[in-house]
Design a protein around this motif. Structure first.
Motif, PDB file in Angstrom:
ATOM      1  N   LEU A  70      39.634  47.153  46.674  1.00  0.00           N
ATOM      2  CA  LEU A  70      40.686  45.825  46.482  1.00  0.00           C
ATOM      3  C   LEU A  70      40.148  44.839  45.826  1.00  0.00           C
ATOM      4  O   LEU A  70      41.282  44.478  45.203  1.00  0.00           O
ATOM      5  N   LEU A  71      38.521  44.612  45.880  1.00  0.00           N
ATOM      6  CA  LEU A  71      38.722  43.539  45.333  1.00  0.00           C
ATOM      7  C   LEU A  71      38.616  43.578  43.527  1.00  0.00           C
ATOM      8  O   LEU A  71      38.911  43.241  42.513  1.00  0.00           O
ATOM      9  N   ASP A  72      38.055  45.251  43.062  1.00  0.00           N
ATOM     10  CA  ASP A  72      38.308  45.296  41.860  1.00  0.00           C
ATOM     11  C   ASP A  72      39.985  44.753  41.331  1.00  0.00           C
ATOM     12  O   ASP A  72      40.049  45.135  40.443  1.00  0.00           O
ATOM     13  N   LEU A  73      40.982  45.773  42.436  1.00  0.00           N
ATOM     14  CA  LEU A  73      41.792  45.730  41.996  1.00  0.00           C
ATOM     15  C   LEU A  73      42.580  43.915  41.272  1.00  0.00           C
ATOM     16  O   LEU A  73      43.204  43.991  40.927  1.00  0.00           O
ATOM     17  N   ALA A  74      42.361  43.114  42.762  1.00  0.00           N
ATOM     18  CA  ALA A  74      41.963  41.687  41.642  1.00  0.00           C
ATOM     19  C   ALA A  74      41.317  41.574  40.824  1.00  0.00           C
ATOM     20  O   ALA A  74      42.169  40.941  40.041  1.00  0.00           O
ATOM     21  N   ALA A  75      40.401  41.378  40.488  1.00  0.00           N
ATOM     22  CA  ALA A  75      39.895  41.598  39.236  1.00  0.00           C
ATOM     23  C   ALA A  75      40.571  41.800  37.807  1.00  0.00           C
ATOM     24  O   ALA A  75      40.690  41.952  36.637  1.00  0.00           O
ATOM     25  N   ARG A  76      41.437  43.445  38.306  1.00  0.00           N
ATOM     26  CA  ARG A  76      42.268  43.839  36.882  1.00  0.00           C
ATOM     27  C   ARG A  76      42.776  43.719  36.683  1.00  0.00           C
ATOM     28  O   ARG A  76      44.172  44.565  35.766  1.00  0.00           O
ATOM     29  N   GLY A  77      43.880  42.657  37.796  1.00  0.00           N
ATOM     30  CA  GLY A  77      45.023  42.072  37.439  1.00  0.00           C
ATOM     31  C   GLY A  77      46.935  42.674  38.279  1.00  0.00           C
ATOM     32  O   GLY A  77      47.898  42.046  37.862  1.00  0.00           O
ATOM     33  N   PHE A  78      46.155  43.703  39.072  1.00  0.00           N
ATOM     34  CA  PHE A  78      46.988  44.149  40.170  1.00  0.00           C
ATOM     35  C   PHE A  78      47.345  42.696  41.125  1.00  0.00           C
ATOM     36  O   PHE A  78      48.547  43.112  41.997  1.00  0.00           O
ATOM     37  N   PHE A  79      47.143  42.214  41.360  1.00  0.00           N
ATOM     38  CA  PHE A  79      46.871  40.743  42.541  1.00  0.00           C
ATOM     39  C   PHE A  79      46.452  39.634  42.244  1.00  0.00           C
ATOM     40  O   PHE A  79      45.459  40.342  41.557  1.00  0.00           O
ATOM     41  N   GLU A  80      46.740  38.430  42.506  1.00  0.00           N
ATOM     42  CA  GLU A  80      45.747  37.731  43.129  1.00  0.00           C
ATOM     43  C   GLU A  80      45.422  36.640  43.853  1.00  0.00           C
ATOM     44  O   GLU A  80      46.621  37.271  45.138  1.00  0.00           O
ATOM     45  N   VAL A  81      43.939  36.154  44.726  1.00  0.00           N
ATOM     46  CA  VAL A  81      43.599  36.090  46.166  1.00  0.00           C
ATOM     47  C   VAL A  81      43.198  34.776  46.096  1.00  0.00           C
ATOM     48  O   VAL A  81      42.607  34.326  45.159  1.00  0.00           O
ATOM     49  N   ARG A  82      43.948  34.090  46.360  1.00  0.00           N
ATOM     50  CA  ARG A  82      43.682  32.394  46.928  1.00  0.00           C
ATOM     51  C   ARG A  82      43.283  32.200  47.709  1.00  0.00           C
ATOM     52  O   ARG A  82      43.214  32.919  48.957  1.00  0.00           O
ATOM     53  N   GLN A  83      42.520  30.807  47.734  1.00  0.00           N
ATOM     54  CA  GLN A  83      42.400  30.415  48.868  1.00  0.00           C
ATOM     55  C   GLN A  83      43.036  28.453  49.822  1.00  0.00           C
ATOM     56  O   GLN A  83      41.798  28.050  48.494  1.00  0.00           O
ATOM     57  N   PRO A  84      43.565  29.114  50.131  1.00  0.00           N
ATOM     58  CA  PRO A  84      43.715  27.214  49.490  1.00  0.00           C
ATOM     59  C   PRO A  84      43.078  25.933  49.939  1.00  0.00           C
ATOM     60  O   PRO A  84      43.298  25.471  49.886  1.00  0.00           O
ATOM     61  N   GLY A  85      41.966  26.673  51.279  1.00  0.00           N
ATOM     62  CA  GLY A  85      41.634  25.654  51.748  1.00  0.00           C
ATOM     63  C   GLY A  85      40.206  25.908  52.001  1.00  0.00           C
ATOM     64  O   GLY A  85      39.921  27.011  50.708  1.00  0.00           O
ATOM     65  N   ALA A  86      39.425  25.272  52.755  1.00  0.00           N
ATOM     66  CA  ALA A  86      37.871  25.332  52.769  1.00  0.00           C
ATOM     67  C   ALA A  86      37.159  26.661  53.638  1.00  0.00           C
ATOM     68  O   ALA A  86      36.036  27.700  53.365  1.00  0.00           O
TER      69      ALA A  86
END
Length: 501
Positions: A70-86
């Protein structure tokens, strides 16, 4: 014990022990070899994170394989992971408008990507909503992923069956020998025991089936020469990643800065925080993500266990109430006249007797009132039925009926948690088990329910959930009351350390 019987038992058990000893020796000989780590290095190889997870864990896949993918797919641009808070648990996944080319994706990478896309609402999905809500589906999905990863590792020459064809043939052949020996020992016993029947033949067949089944069951994977060399290099990468103190505490959104290092870190077990947030197994049934209304939010679910009325049908409730009225009324006519407000003062024993008798009278009155209450509330429940429309959050067996010593229990009542969009807390309904297969998590359903007993009396599915749609299908927007959505922005994780190639 008769000497002939002792001899027959010794021969039969000796054959079984010999086969089990051979099996144990073969398992020990074919165990994956221990690999010495190569020097620490930041150089990543061509192997995908899931295969790396298999190699660094002595050819045993862990739950980190799916999370690393999952993290590798995010690194390759298939989706983005965002963290809006702490809080990293608030991280969300955002699908891009123009995803990268998928031609080079491996089957298990596509499996993870389809899971994300299938659950996303308007291209957004809470990261912790990736968990499954059905144990069987979670087990089947993870088993499929494991099989695809192992097949990929074998195709690359990095792994092989622990028991190859020759070893399996040897075990099956010796199992046949052991079965023949057991059968002959039983036949020898039968020759002087006239009432033995056909059990020698049955014993031999049973032993062969049991041992050959054990021989055919795969004990896992083992190393190859190329696999050991590759594993040593990746253990060196793990040593390099673990050498950075803050890497272990990076959240999933840090993939925007660390690129593919975070996914490989999860694969080798160097990312404690990211791995704790990510989960592609069975979720928590008391806190479930819902997309009803068009935006994601958590719903707290309560599952009653001690309420006698919960999920009961009208005949059962009326029967229980009538029984309470009958028993309470009869006992009250018997012990009611003995009630007294002035306990005896003759002696201590008489006073205790009066107190106990008064307690029985009070208990009898409570039974009577409980029966009346059940009858009245059941009748009110019948005339206050209402309709509920919402998203299925969880379906699970609650009550079962035992059918006998050798027969499985038959469920008759399921929990059905539904989010109707009116609150962030809900109580599961009691669903008759014969209807449980009609709906799954994520489905849109309309229920006719009785509020007091929490029983579902009618169920219709008005839309299937995203997780049940075919791959590539775009699900319709969920129907429900509008709710305000919150914005989310990118998180700025700590920068990566300076690396010397």
């Amino acid at each position: 014990m008769d000497g002939r019987l002792l001899l027959d038992l010794t021969v039969g058990l000796g054959a079984l022990a010999g086969w089990l000893l051979l099996y144990g020796v073969l398992r020990w000989v074919t165990r994956p070899a221990a690999v010495s780590p190569a020097p620490a290095t930041p150089e990543l190889g061509a192997e995908p994170p899931a295969v790396v997870n298999l190699l660094v864990n002595r050819w045993s896949l862990t739950e980190d394989a799916a999370e690393a993918t999952l993290l590798d797919l995010a690194a390759r641009g298939f989706f983005e992971v965002r963290q809006p808070g702490a809080d990293p648990m608030q991280s969300t996944v955002h699908l891009p408008a123009a995803p990268p080319d998928e031609a080079g994706l491996r089957p298990y990478e596509r499996l993870v990507l389809d899971r994300v896309r299938g659950l996303a609402v308007d291209g957004v999905l809470p990261l912790t909503a990736l968990t499954f809500r059905d144990e069987a589906r979670a087990r089947a999905w993870n088993k499929r992923l494991r099989g695809q990863v192992v097949a990929d590792a074998r195709a690359a020459g990095l792994s092989r069956r622990r028991f190859g064809p020759r070893v399996t043939a040897l075990l099956v052949g010796t199992a046949l020998v052991a079965a023949v020996v057991v059968g002959l020992a039983a036949l020898h016993h039968a020759s002087w025991h006239p009432t033995s029947g056909n059990y020698p033949f049955i014993a031999g067949i049973a032993v062969f089936v049991l041992l050959s089944t054990l021989a055919g069951a795969s004990p896992g994977e083992r190393d190859t020469v190329l696999g050991r060399q590759t594993a040593a290099r990746w253990l060196g990468v793990r040593a390099w990643l673990r050498g950075h103190e803050q890497f272990d505490e990076l959240p999933p959104a840090a993939v925007a800065i660390w690129d593919r290092y975070l996914g490989y870190g999860a694969a080798v077990g160097a990312t404690h925080l990211a791995s704790a947030v990510l989960d592609l197994g069975l979720g928590d049934r008391t806190s479930v993500w819902s997309s009803y209304g068009g935006t994601w939010r958590r719903v707290r679910v309560r599952y009653p266990r001690l309420l006698l009325r919960y999920g009961r049908s009208v005949p059962r409730l009326l029967a229980g109430g009538a029984t309470g009225v009958a028993v309470g009324g009869y006992l009250l006519t018997v012990v009611g006249p003995t009630f007294t407000l002035t306990p005896s003062t003759v002696n201590q024993a008489a006073r205790i007797f009066d107190l106990v008798r008064n307690g029985v009278v009070v208990l009898t009155v409570l039974v009577l009132l409980s029966g009346i209450h059940t009858l009245v509330r059941t009748l009110v429940d019948l005339v206050t039925e209402r309709t509920v429309t919402g998203e299925v959050l969880w379906v699970e067996v609650w009550r079962s009926t035992t059918q006998g010593e050798n027969r499985p229990a038959r469920p008759w009542l399921h929990y059905l948690a539904v989010d109707d969009g009116t609150a962030d807390r809900t109580t599961a309904w009691g669903l008759p088990s014969e209807w449980a297969s009609r709906c799954h998590d994520g489905d849109m359903v309309t229920l006719r329910v009785r509020p007091w007993s929490r029983r579902v009396v009618e169920l219709s599915v008005v839309g299937h959930g995203r997780s049940r749609l075919p791959t590539g299908t775009v699900a319709p927007d969920p129907v429900g009351p509008p709710s305000a959505g919150g914005g989310s922005g990118p998180v700025a994780p700590p920068p990566p350390p300076t690396a010397t190639p």
